[in-house]
Design a protein around this motif. Structure first.
Motif, mmCIF file in Angstrom:
data_model
loop_
_atom_site.group_PDB
_atom_site.id
_atom_site.type_symbol
_atom_site.label_atom_id
_atom_site.label_comp_id
_atom_site.label_asym_id
_atom_site.label_seq_id
_atom_site.Cartn_x
_atom_site.Cartn_y
_atom_site.Cartn_z
ATOM 1 N N UNK A 1 2.744 40.108 17.766
ATOM 2 C CA UNK A 1 3.226 38.727 17.828
ATOM 3 C C UNK A 1 4.339 38.609 18.870
ATOM 4 N N UNK A 2 5.244 39.597 18.879
ATOM 5 C CA UNK A 2 6.329 39.580 19.875
ATOM 6 C C UNK A 2 5.793 39.778 21.287
ATOM 7 N N UNK A 3 4.840 40.674 21.442
ATOM 8 C CA UNK A 3 4.261 40.884 22.771
ATOM 9 C C UNK A 3 3.572 39.633 23.288
ATOM 10 N N UNK B 1 3.126 28.358 20.271
ATOM 11 C CA UNK B 1 4.551 28.068 20.131
ATOM 12 C C UNK B 1 5.200 28.912 19.045
ATOM 13 N N UNK B 2 4.458 29.213 17.997
ATOM 14 C CA UNK B 2 4.982 30.059 16.926
ATOM 15 C C UNK B 2 5.199 31.484 17.416
ATOM 16 N N UNK B 3 4.261 32.012 18.221
ATOM 17 C CA UNK B 3 4.432 33.343 18.806
ATOM 18 C C UNK B 3 5.656 33.366 19.720
ATOM 19 N N UNK B 4 5.841 32.318 20.492
ATOM 20 C CA UNK B 4 6.997 32.228 21.382
ATOM 21 C C UNK B 4 8.293 32.250 20.579
ATOM 22 N N UNK B 5 8.349 31.486 19.502
ATOM 23 C CA UNK B 5 9.558 31.450 18.675
ATOM 24 C C UNK B 5 9.834 32.815 18.046
#
Length: 255
Positions: A170-172, A193-197
Motif C-alpha cells: 500500500x505504501x509503495x 487517494x487512500x493509498x496516497x494517504x
C-alpha cells in the motif's frame, strides 16, 4: 466484471492482488505492479545490475525447465539457498551476485500478477520503494491525453491461500501515486487517494515503518533483515523495469 470495480473515468486507479488487477488493468495504458517485500524490490535490484528478469508464477519443476531453455539462472526460495552466491527472491542475494544475465524469478504474488497482466496484453511496470519516483517519470512520459494508469498492490498470502493485504505494498503504491500527482497526472480514484494517504502517513520515517510492519518483522525473524533495509535504501540511478516480450528490462526512452 462489475463496472464500478473498474474505477473507469479515473486516470489513476488502485486495487489489490490478481483479481484487483483484472478489475483495474483493462483499459489502462500501463499497469504498475508493487510487491515491496520482495518481488519488485528484487526485480528493481536485478534490472539495476543489467539482469533481464522473467516473472514466473510458481517455483516448481517447470520453472527449472524454463530457466534452462532460456540459459537463465533460476532464483530459489530464501530458505532453499544451499551455497554462497546462490540467488533467491532475496534482494540482498541479487545485490551480492555476479555474472548473471538472465534470471527466472518465481513469486506467487508480484511475479504471478505481472505474468497474468502481460498475458492479457497489458504493459507492465515493476515498482518498488527504491524506484517509485523514476517509475512515475517514465509512466508520465508515455501517458497520452486521456490515458489511465492502474496501480496494483500485490499483497501476500494467508496460510489458506487467500489475499493478505500487505501494508508495505500500500505504501509503495502510494509512493508511486504521489510522484505521479507531483508530475501532474491527477484525477485519482478514491482507492488511489487512500493509498496516497497511507504513504504520506509514514513517508517521514519509512524505513522504521517497514521494519515494524508484519512483513518486515517476519523477514527479520527469519534472518533476512537486510532485505528490509534494501527496500528503502536510496539509489543514485534506480531502474524502471518494463515487461517486454516476457522479460523485465530497463526502461529506455525509445519505448
Amino acid at each position: 466484471m462489475n463496472g464500478a470495480w473498474t474505477q473507469a473515468g479515473c486516470r489513476i486507479r488502485f486495487d489489490w492482488g490478481p483479481v484487483g488487477a483484472d478489475a483495474v488493468g483493462p483499459g489502462a495504458a500501463l499497469v504498475a505492479v508493487v510487491d515491496v517485500l520482495s518481488f519488485t524490490t528484487a526485480l528493481t535490484v536485478a534490472v539495476e545490475r543489467g539482469i533481464a528478469v522473467m516473472p514466473y508464477r510458481w517455483r516448481d519443476d517447470s520453472a527449472g525447465r524454463v530457466a534452462r531453455e532460456h540459459d537463465a539462472v533460476l532464483a530459489v526460495g530464501r530458505e532453499q539457498v544451499e551455497r554462497p552466491g546462490q540467488v533467491s527472491l532475496s534482494p540482498d542475494s541479487i545485490l551480492r551476485s555476479s555474472g548473471i544475465e538472465r534470471l527466472v524469478l518465481p513469486s506467487p504474488n508480484g511475479a504471478t500478477i505481472s505474468a497474468r497482466l502481460a498475458e492479457a496484453g497489458a504493459t507492465v511496470v515493476g515498482v518498488s520503494l527504491r524506484n517509485a519516483d523514476a517509475a512515475a517519470a517514465s509512466i508520465v512520459r508515455r501517458l497520452g491525453a486521456g490515458d489511465a494508469v492502474a496501480v496494483v498492490a500485490a499483497g501476500e498470502r494467508w496460510p489458506d491461500g487467500s489475499l493478505r493485504p500487505a501494508v508495505e505494498d500500500l505504501w509503495g503504491a502510494g509512493a508511486l501515486i504521489e510522484a505521479l500527482v507531483r508530475r501532474g497526472a491527477g484525477d485519482l480514484s478514491v482507492e488511489a487517494g487512500t493509498a496516497l494517504a497511507a504513504y504520506r502517513s509514514v513517508a517521514d520515517d519509512l524505513a522504521t515503518a517497514l521494519r515494524a510492519c508484519a512483513s518486515g518483522r517476519e523477514l527479520h525473524a527469519h534472518g533476512f533483515p537486510e532485505d528490509v533495509a534494501v527496500a528503502t535504501r536510496p539509489v543514485a540511478d534506480p531502474a524502471v523495469p518494463v515487461l517486454t516480450d516476457g522479460w523485465f528490462v530497463a526502461d529506455s526512452p525509445s519505448f
